[in-house]
Write an enzyme that holds these catalytic residues in place. Structure first.
Site, PDB file in Angstrom:
ATOM      1  N   SER A   1      -7.569 -73.798  33.058  1.00 37.73           N
ATOM      2  CA  SER A   1      -6.283 -73.376  32.597  1.00 37.73           C
ATOM      3  C   SER A   1      -5.402 -73.253  33.899  1.00 37.73           C
ATOM      4  CB  SER A   1      -6.457 -71.834  32.360  1.00 37.73           C
ATOM      5  OG  SER A   1      -5.166 -71.194  31.770  1.00 37.73           O
TER       6      SER A   1
ATOM      7  N   TYR B   1      -9.371 -63.472  32.829  1.00 33.66           N
ATOM      8  CA  TYR B   1      -9.569 -64.702  32.281  1.00 33.66           C
ATOM      9  C   TYR B   1      -9.066 -65.554  33.355  1.00 33.66           C
ATOM     10  CZ  TYR B   1      -7.526 -68.751  29.537  1.00 33.66           C
ATOM     11  OH  TYR B   1      -7.397 -69.857  29.046  1.00 33.66           O
TER      12      TYR B   1
HETATM   13  P1  NAP Z   1      -8.604 -70.916  20.188  1.00 37.16           P
HETATM   14  O1  NAP Z   1      -7.800 -71.684  19.306  1.00 37.16           O
HETATM   15  O2  NAP Z   1      -8.937 -69.518  20.223  1.00 37.16           O
HETATM   16  O3  NAP Z   1     -10.307 -71.527  19.975  1.00 37.16           O
HETATM   17  C1  NAP Z   1     -11.286 -71.054  20.709  1.00 37.16           C
HETATM   18  C2  NAP Z   1     -12.396 -71.728  20.165  1.00 37.16           C
HETATM   19  O4  NAP Z   1     -13.581 -71.461  20.836  1.00 37.16           O
HETATM   20  C3  NAP Z   1     -12.992 -71.579  18.708  1.00 37.16           C
HETATM   21  O5  NAP Z   1     -13.099 -72.733  18.249  1.00 37.16           O
HETATM   22  C4  NAP Z   1     -14.036 -70.409  18.948  1.00 37.16           C
HETATM   23  O6  NAP Z   1     -15.058 -70.722  18.000  1.00 37.16           O
HETATM   24  C5  NAP Z   1     -14.702 -71.280  20.353  1.00 37.16           C
HETATM   25  N1  NAP Z   1     -15.545 -70.264  20.761  1.00 37.16           N
HETATM   26  C6  NAP Z   1     -15.307 -68.913  21.482  1.00 37.16           C
HETATM   27  N2  NAP Z   1     -16.407 -68.506  21.887  1.00 37.16           N
HETATM   28  C7  NAP Z   1     -17.382 -69.207  21.807  1.00 37.16           C
HETATM   29  C8  NAP Z   1     -18.861 -69.092  22.044  1.00 37.16           C
HETATM   30  N3  NAP Z   1     -19.332 -68.171  22.712  1.00 37.16           N
HETATM   31  N4  NAP Z   1     -19.502 -70.112  21.482  1.00 37.16           N
HETATM   32  C9  NAP Z   1     -18.832 -71.281  20.930  1.00 37.16           C
HETATM   33  N5  NAP Z   1     -17.919 -71.123  20.605  1.00 37.16           N
HETATM   34  C10 NAP Z   1     -16.944 -70.075  20.952  1.00 37.16           C
HETATM   35  O7  NAP Z   1      -8.359 -71.315  21.700  1.00 37.16           O
HETATM   36  P2  NAP Z   1      -7.875 -72.636  22.400  1.00 37.16           P
HETATM   37  O8  NAP Z   1      -6.308 -72.122  22.780  1.00 37.16           O
HETATM   38  O9  NAP Z   1      -7.843 -73.849  21.636  1.00 37.16           O
HETATM   39  O10 NAP Z   1      -8.693 -72.717  23.794  1.00 37.16           O
HETATM   40  C11 NAP Z   1      -9.401 -73.559  23.945  1.00 37.16           C
HETATM   41  C12 NAP Z   1      -9.686 -73.870  25.471  1.00 37.16           C
HETATM   42  O11 NAP Z   1      -8.498 -73.948  26.201  1.00 37.16           O
HETATM   43  C13 NAP Z   1     -10.177 -72.456  26.126  1.00 37.16           C
HETATM   44  O12 NAP Z   1     -11.168 -72.760  27.084  1.00 37.16           O
HETATM   45  C14 NAP Z   1      -8.978 -71.768  26.601  1.00 37.16           C
HETATM   46  O13 NAP Z   1      -9.004 -70.784  27.833  1.00 37.16           O
HETATM   47  C15 NAP Z   1      -8.181 -73.305  27.203  1.00 37.16           C
HETATM   48  N6  NAP Z   1      -6.914 -73.055  27.487  1.00 37.16           N
HETATM   49  C16 NAP Z   1      -5.935 -72.541  26.245  1.00 37.16           C
HETATM   50  C17 NAP Z   1      -4.506 -72.498  26.599  1.00 37.16           C
HETATM   51  C18 NAP Z   1      -3.786 -72.160  25.509  1.00 37.16           C
HETATM   52  O14 NAP Z   1      -2.464 -71.946  25.735  1.00 37.16           O
HETATM   53  N7  NAP Z   1      -3.850 -72.284  24.207  1.00 37.16           N
HETATM   54  C19 NAP Z   1      -4.090 -72.517  27.972  1.00 37.16           C
HETATM   55  C20 NAP Z   1      -5.075 -72.935  28.869  1.00 37.16           C
HETATM   56  C21 NAP Z   1      -6.527 -73.056  28.612  1.00 37.16           C
HETATM   57  P3  NAP Z   1     -14.914 -70.051  16.317  1.00 37.16           P
HETATM   58  O15 NAP Z   1     -13.722 -70.815  15.962  1.00 37.16           O
HETATM   59  O16 NAP Z   1     -16.001 -70.475  15.692  1.00 37.16           O
HETATM   60  O17 NAP Z   1     -14.343 -68.699  16.735  1.00 37.16           O
END
Ligand code: NAP
Length: 250
Positions: free
Chosen positions: A145, A159
């Site tokens: 991130s 985070y």
């Molecule tokens: P999201 O929509 O909240 O999805 C998170 C995913 O992670 C979900 O599929 C969830 O599974 C899964 N997950 C969480 N804890 C887990 C565990 N212990 N074991 C297995 N699966 C788990 O988040 P996102 O925004 O797509 O984020 C994806 C990645 O991108 C993350 O690493 C986040 O830090 C990074 N990121 C996101 C942003 C942003 O602005 N969105 C920015 C920078 C970085 P379930 O569906 O089963 O709950």
């Protein structure tokens, strides 16, 4: 078009992980869509892949637990063939807070999901892909991130710090396995339209901050998936230990 590529995407049911699984399948990867609790979302991704003629399976596993991670990779290989790629995408954050308000339980939840999980998954992937273990090589992309650079003050320094640890792991592991046929890189997204911001207590965070970014908007999960697929692909064959910032210019 990828041939004989088998990819595990952790947290592949929603958000960036789902976009990555769908794009990878479109490019010919056989995809294992890992999820922890949202079975319907993961099943929906698998259904979309199959409807388009691709191959995917959904596997429930909590990436913070060694036994579940082992079962995840064993199932992926049994269903799809030898592993060639991992996207360490699963991650979480919690309610926007100052550092002096964070308690031990929350810190441990953030560390285990965002640090221990990717470590355990990377280890399981290396044991299968590394030439040291008789594997055929492969690629790992960690989803970090921009927070690791920005620090996320008054939102979630915990985070941000967990993503800093993932940056260090990207560098260290890339060097550790460079001679074993495995490339390790990271994509560092900025503000992306997914459900993760609701966990911080502000579902509309991307719309609030997006207009102030150099590119004038938040990003879409599909835009991050493109960066991830590039780093996985042969087009990035001479790239390892690199960070691709996909944060709208921030
Ligand atoms: P999201 O929509 O909240 O999805 C998170 C995913 O992670 C979900 O599929 C969830 O599974 C899964 N997950 C969480 N804890 C887990 C565990 N212990 N074991 C297995 N699966 C788990 O988040 P996102 O925004 O797509 O984020 C994806 C990645 O991108 C993350 O690493 C986040 O830090 C990074 N990121 C996101 C942003 C942003 O602005 N969105 C920015 C920078 C970085 P379930 O569906 O089963 O709950």
């Amino acid at each position: 078009m990828a041939r004989n590529e088998v990819l595990v995407v952790t947290g592949g049911g929603r958000g960036i992980g789902a976009a990555t699984a769908l794009l990878a399948a479109e490019r010919g990867y056989r995809v294992c869509v890992n999820y922890r609790s949202d079975e319907a979302a993961a099943a929906g991704v698998v259904e979309r892949v199959r409807a388009a003629g691709g191959t995917a399976v959904a596997v429930r596993a909590d990436v913070t637990t060694t036994a579940e991670v082992e079962r995840l990779f064993e199932t992926a290989e049994a269903e799809l063939g030898p592993l060639t790629a991992l996207v360490n995408n699963a991650g979480t954050l919690e309610k926007q807070s100052r550092l002096d308000e964070l308690d031990e339980d929350r810190l441990n939840r953030i560390w285990t999901t965002n640090i221990t999980g990717p470590f355990l998954c990377a280890a399981a992937a290396v044991r299968r892909m590394s030439t040291r273990y008789g594997g055929g090589g492969g690629a790992i992309v960690n989803v970090g991130s921009a927070a690791s650079r920005l620090g996320s003050p008054s939102e979630y320094v915990d985070y941000a710090a967990s993503k800093g640890a993932l940056d260090s792991m990207t560098t260290g592991l890339a060097l550790e396995v460079a001679g074993e046929g495995i490339r390790v890189n990271a994509v560092r997204p900025g503000l992306i339209h997914t459900g993760i911001h609701a966990l911080g207590g502000e579902p509309g965070r991307v719309d609030r901050i997006g207009p102030n970014l150099p590119l004038g908007r938040g990003g879409q999960p599909e835009e991050i998936a493109e960066a991830i697929l590039y780093l996985l692909s042969p087009a990035a064959s001479y790239i390892t230990g690199a960070f691709l910032d996909a944060a709208g210019g921030r």
